[in-house]
Design a protein around this motif. Structure first.
Motif, mmCIF file in Angstrom:
data_model
loop_
_atom_site.group_PDB
_atom_site.id
_atom_site.type_symbol
_atom_site.label_atom_id
_atom_site.label_comp_id
_atom_site.label_asym_id
_atom_site.label_seq_id
_atom_site.Cartn_x
_atom_site.Cartn_y
_atom_site.Cartn_z
ATOM 1 N N CYS A 185 0.870 -1.194 0.105
ATOM 2 C CA CYS A 185 -0.026 0.024 0.011
ATOM 3 C C CYS A 185 0.940 1.201 0.156
ATOM 4 O O CYS A 185 1.764 1.391 0.825
ATOM 5 C CB CYS A 185 -0.864 0.026 1.079
ATOM 6 N N VAL A 208 -0.293 -5.681 0.549
ATOM 7 C CA VAL A 208 -1.895 -5.874 0.247
ATOM 8 C C VAL A 208 -2.358 -7.108 0.083
ATOM 9 O O VAL A 208 -3.701 -7.219 0.583
ATOM 10 C CB VAL A 208 -2.319 -4.937 -0.978
ATOM 11 N N SER A 252 -2.870 -8.371 3.793
ATOM 12 C CA SER A 252 -3.627 -7.408 4.739
ATOM 13 C C SER A 252 -5.021 -7.688 5.247
ATOM 14 O O SER A 252 -5.434 -7.334 6.293
ATOM 15 C CB SER A 252 -3.540 -6.024 3.970
ATOM 16 N N PHE A 254 -8.425 -3.819 -1.639
ATOM 17 C CA PHE A 254 -7.667 -2.716 -1.971
ATOM 18 C C PHE A 254 -8.041 -2.339 -3.297
ATOM 19 O O PHE A 254 -8.488 -3.018 -4.011
ATOM 20 C CB PHE A 254 -6.154 -3.237 -1.765
ATOM 21 N N LEU A 274 -3.656 1.057 -3.132
ATOM 22 C CA LEU A 274 -4.106 1.579 -1.886
ATOM 23 C C LEU A 274 -4.976 0.706 -1.094
ATOM 24 O O LEU A 274 -5.995 0.273 -1.837
ATOM 25 C CB LEU A 274 -4.959 2.754 -1.987
ATOM 26 N N LEU A 275 -4.774 0.434 0.182
ATOM 27 C CA LEU A 275 -5.862 -0.524 0.912
ATOM 28 C C LEU A 275 -7.320 0.568 1.199
ATOM 29 O O LEU A 275 -7.026 1.855 1.029
ATOM 30 C CB LEU A 275 -5.353 -0.815 2.160
ATOM 31 N N SER A 292 5.034 -0.630 -5.467
ATOM 32 C CA SER A 292 3.573 -0.848 -5.890
ATOM 33 C C SER A 292 3.376 -0.219 -7.247
ATOM 34 O O SER A 292 2.041 -0.357 -7.525
ATOM 35 C CB SER A 292 2.935 0.418 -4.852
#
Length: 407
Positions: free
Chosen positions: A262, A269, A272, A276, A285-286, A376
């Motif tokens: 993230c 991710v 997690s 996301f 991004l979460l 990412s």
């Protein structure tokens, strides 16, 4: 005659010249006040008294000449009035002059003459319509000149319609048609057309008298129809392109590294345990981090709607057979929080005036940012999975209607 001491009488005959009296000169006061004004007098009482003397004269030329010097033009008056309104002086006319224009206009109109001077004052006030109405009674050619000077299309059309109606009312028989056609030719095809003045023509008017104008109107309509057809074809082509783009986006695929993190929390991710988003910019991004970043930037109505949607989604997940409603709410939520990448979109531009946190370590932040970007960034591809340089990738397929992919 007179007698001298020696008894000689002397007689002197000479004509007696009659010297003109200052009081007998009707224009003496006017000349005196004109000289005072030329020397720089700015007293309003002097101007008003001079106007009353001008109005009492049979000749309008001195009054019109004086007003041409001291009354602003319509463009200057409009510009000054606009500046005064922008400055907050709504009661101010915007033009500073010692001449009381309202008093002058009332005085002139009360006499029932000197209408050209009244027209000049109307234009100074920016009242072009009233000036044209008065000019139609005095000099129709002057009214047409003032109508041509109008800058706004609606006002110009309204003035020319007024002139056409007046021309039709002052004629009789076939003369009416010729006068109305004359107005059409003077104003031009962009202002009035034949259908605009048809109500002013008599019922017995023959089509031969206006056939040229009718042909011009039909030609104009034909040109407009061709232009509209061309515009419609361009719109159809654009719609087809948009449909193709939407169809391509429905099957759009992206590849993401298996160890992608993230960009806000630096968490992996895939491990997690929460949804996301993958943005076309390459950032991942979460959902929780995305909400924390985006929701404060939304307006109050949007924030309230996000809260309502989250509450409704929570309630629907407890029920069964509500997948369609749940999908609809989730799509709306995606549109609110994931309409664009928060790190590359307009939100990051709007935050340029925000200060940095006091506890921020610049070197550490730069190192983390570099690491997050490396881990990412995603690559665009048409395949669902592949391997490059020994790094494993996970294929991602989802709709991108809101500018992001959610997993």
């Amino acid at each position: 005659s007179r007698s001298m001491s020696d008894g000689v009488e002397v007689r002197i005959d000479r004509p007696v010249t009659k010297v003109g009296s200052f009081v007998d000169d009707d224009t003496a006061s006017v000349k005196y006040l004109e000289g005072v004004v030329k020397l720089g007098c700015r007293n309003g009482a002097i101007f008003s008294y001079l106007i009353s003397l001008y109005v009492a004269m049979d000749d309008e030329e001195p009054l019109l000449k004086f007003l041409s010097t001291h009354v602003p033009t319509a463009s200057i008056a409009a510009e000054a009035t606009q500046k005064a309104m922008l400055a907050g002086n709504f009661g101010d006319e915007g033009v500073v002059t010692p001449l009381d224009m309202s008093y002058t206009l009332r005085t002139i109109l009360s006499t029932g003459r000197h209408f050209r001077s009244a027209i000049k004052l109307y234009m100074g006030f920016g009242m072009r319509q009233q000036a044209v109405e008065l000019a139609l009674k005095v000099d129709p050619s002057l009214a047409r000149d003032m109508a041509r000077e109008a800058t706004e299309d609606e006002e110009r059309k309204r003035l020319w319609l007024m002139i056409a109606k007046n021309a039709a009312g002052t004629g009789s028989g076939k003369d009416v048609v010729s006068k109305v056609v004359s107005v059409l030719r003077d104003c031009g095809p962009d202002v009035l057309s034949i259908e605009d003045v048809l109500p002013f023509l008599p019922d017995f008017a023959q089509i031969d008298q206006i056939k040229d104008e009718i042909c011009d109107a039909l030609t104009s309509y034909s040109s407009r129809i061709e232009a509209y057809l061309k515009e419609m074809n361009e719109c159809d082509q654009m719609c087809d392109m948009l449909r193709e783009e939407l169809g391509r986006l429905r099957t759009h695929k992206m590849q993401m590294k298996a160890n992608a993190r993230c960009s806000l929390t630096n968490k992996v991710v895939l491990s997690s345990g929460e949804p996301f988003y993958v943005f076309p910019s390459g950032y991942v991004l979460l959902e929780s981090a995305l909400k924390e970043e985006v929701v404060p930037a939304l307006n109050e109505k949007q924030r309230n709607r996000v809260e309502e949607i989250e509450k409704s989604i929570t309630d629907l997940r407890k029920r069964k057979n509500k997948e369609s409603e749940l999908e609809k709410l989730q799509s709306e939520l995606d549109g609110l929080i994931a309409a664009e990448c928060p790190l590359t979109g307009s939100m990051i531009v709007d935050s340029i005036d925000r200060g940095f946190p006091e506890s921020l370590d610049v070197d550490e932040a730069l190192a983390k940012a570099s690491d997050w970007i490396d881990n990412s960034m995603v690559e665009m591809s048409s395949s669902s999975a592949s391997k490059t340089d020994g790094q494993s990738y996970v294929g991602v397929t989802a709709a991108t209607d809101v500018g992001s992919l959610k997993l």
